[in-house]
Design an enzyme around this catalytic site. Structure first.
Site, short mmCIF file in Angstrom:
data_model
loop_
_atom_site.label_atom_id
_atom_site.label_comp_id
_atom_site.label_asym_id
_atom_site.label_seq_id
_atom_site.Cartn_x
_atom_site.Cartn_y
_atom_site.Cartn_z
N ALA A 208 0.82 -1.22 0.00
CA ALA A 208 0.00 0.00 0.00
C ALA A 208 0.85 1.27 0.00
O ALA A 208 0.61 2.20 -0.77
CB ALA A 208 -0.92 0.00 1.22
N TYR A 209 1.87 1.30 0.86
CA TYR A 209 2.72 2.50 0.99
C TYR A 209 3.45 2.79 -0.32
O TYR A 209 3.46 3.93 -0.80
CB TYR A 209 3.72 2.29 2.13
CG TYR A 209 4.64 3.47 2.38
CD1 TYR A 209 4.20 4.58 3.09
CD2 TYR A 209 5.95 3.46 1.91
CE1 TYR A 209 5.05 5.65 3.32
CE2 TYR A 209 6.80 4.52 2.14
CZ TYR A 209 6.36 5.62 2.86
OH TYR A 209 7.20 6.68 3.07
N VAL A 211 2.76 1.92 -3.42
CA VAL A 211 1.89 2.38 -4.51
C VAL A 211 1.40 3.81 -4.23
O VAL A 211 1.31 4.64 -5.14
CB VAL A 211 0.70 1.42 -4.72
CG1 VAL A 211 -0.23 1.95 -5.81
CG2 VAL A 211 1.21 0.02 -5.11
N LYS A 213 3.02 6.13 -2.75
CA LYS A 213 4.11 7.06 -3.03
C LYS A 213 4.40 7.15 -4.53
O LYS A 213 4.77 8.21 -5.03
CB LYS A 213 5.36 6.66 -2.25
CG LYS A 213 5.22 6.87 -0.74
CD LYS A 213 4.99 8.33 -0.36
CE LYS A 213 5.03 8.55 1.14
NZ LYS A 213 4.85 9.97 1.52
N THR A 246 13.68 6.53 11.72
CA THR A 246 12.55 7.18 12.38
C THR A 246 11.56 6.12 12.85
O THR A 246 11.74 4.93 12.60
CB THR A 246 11.81 8.13 11.40
OG1 THR A 246 11.26 7.34 10.33
CG2 THR A 246 12.73 9.19 10.83
#
Length: 288
Positions: A208-209, A211, A213, A246
């Site tokens: 998901a992340y 795609v 971006k 992070t």
């Protein structure tokens, strides 16, 4: 007080966003865009965390040594404003404030706010696309009319948005996309394929992340193209900060937040020779 430069950083109470605010204050005095007092809006969803982040910056040893902040005789002042990028009314509230407080316009927005969720299913895809793609572009449209003719938008994307994970068909659709609608149609096709459990058959990775971006990079290119065609001088670019240590990378990153902040800060306040609609990593333009 009047300010010569006004900038906004979203998702800035920690991690890369906080480092971007810090580096903006440190680098502005030597920036070619320095023409006097500089106001940075540090925005975050949580007021308490945002204000605590500003207090930390006000006591930051490097900022004090450099006399970067106004309180120490420097050029930069940092103010908090609430912003939940997933909430349209919150985006409008910040835009209304900026319009009222800075009638001459603002100079840049760094859209850093985003989410990375564990797992993979249709709901995670919907939530991730909404924040990282749809709402980030909604924020761009809300802030674009407020920017000076020399203004800039910097969207923080990711190297996970590179196009080497897609079928040739999907990759070519991304590269051929000219409008935000073109990119949104790819995002919709991804969400539909995930619901059917057939995203790999459709040429997408199960991510998901990544795609979201890729969509943000495509959407940024389309937004920049449209703005240029309308005669706008605003420079609109996106970048990958690198694999930064992070909370989002669960502490596995290889770069410090300050190192990750370098490319977004470069695109916000350094000489980028009029580049717009481009994708950057490690302080240089790269192929998508």
């Amino acid at each position: 007080m009047s300010y010569s430069k006004v900038g906004v950083v979203t998702g800035a109470n920690k991690g890369i966003g906080l480092a971007i605010v810090r580096q903006l204050a440190l680098q502005y005095p030597k920036s070619p865009l320095n023409n006097g007092p500089f106001l940075i809006y540090l925005t975050a969803r949580d007021k308490g965390r945002g204000e605590a982040a500003i207090k930390d910056l006000e006591q930051d040893a490097q900022l004090k040594k450099a006399r970067a902040l106004k309180a120490d005789g420097g050029l930069a002042e940092i103010k908090f404003h609430e912003l939940d990028i997933t909430d349209s009314s919150s985006i409008k509230s910040l835009a209304d404030h900026l319009k009222q407080a800075h009638s001459d316009g603002i100079d840049f927005v760094v859209n850093n706010a985003g989410i990375a969720m564990d797992g993979f299913d249709a709901n995670i895809v919907k939530t991730t696309l909404d924040c990282n793609y749809y709402k980030t572009l909604e924020a761009c449209h809300a802030f674009l009319p407020l920017l000076k003719s020399t203004g800039r938008i910097v969207n923080v994307a990711s190297m996970s948005g590179h196009l080497n994970k897609y079928s040739d068909d999907i990759r070519n659709r991304f590269l051929a996309s000219k409008t935000e609608d073109d990119v949104s149609s790819i995002m919709k096709d991804f969400a539909t394929a995930v619901e059917a459990g057939k995203e790999k058959d459709a040429g997408f990775p199960s991510a998901a992340y990544a795609v979201s971006k890729a969509g943000l990079i495509g959407g940024t290119r389309a937004l920049a193209r449209t703005a240029k065609e309308k005669g706008s001088g605003v420079l609109i670019n996106c970048c990958c900060p690198g694999y930064v240590n992070t909370d989002m990378s669960k502490g596995n990153g290889t770069k410090t937040p300050d190192e990750g902040a370098q490319t977004p800060v470069l695109l916000a306040i350094q000489d980028i020779q009029g580049k717009t609609g481009t994708f950057w990593q490690s302080e240089k333009e790269i192929e998508w």
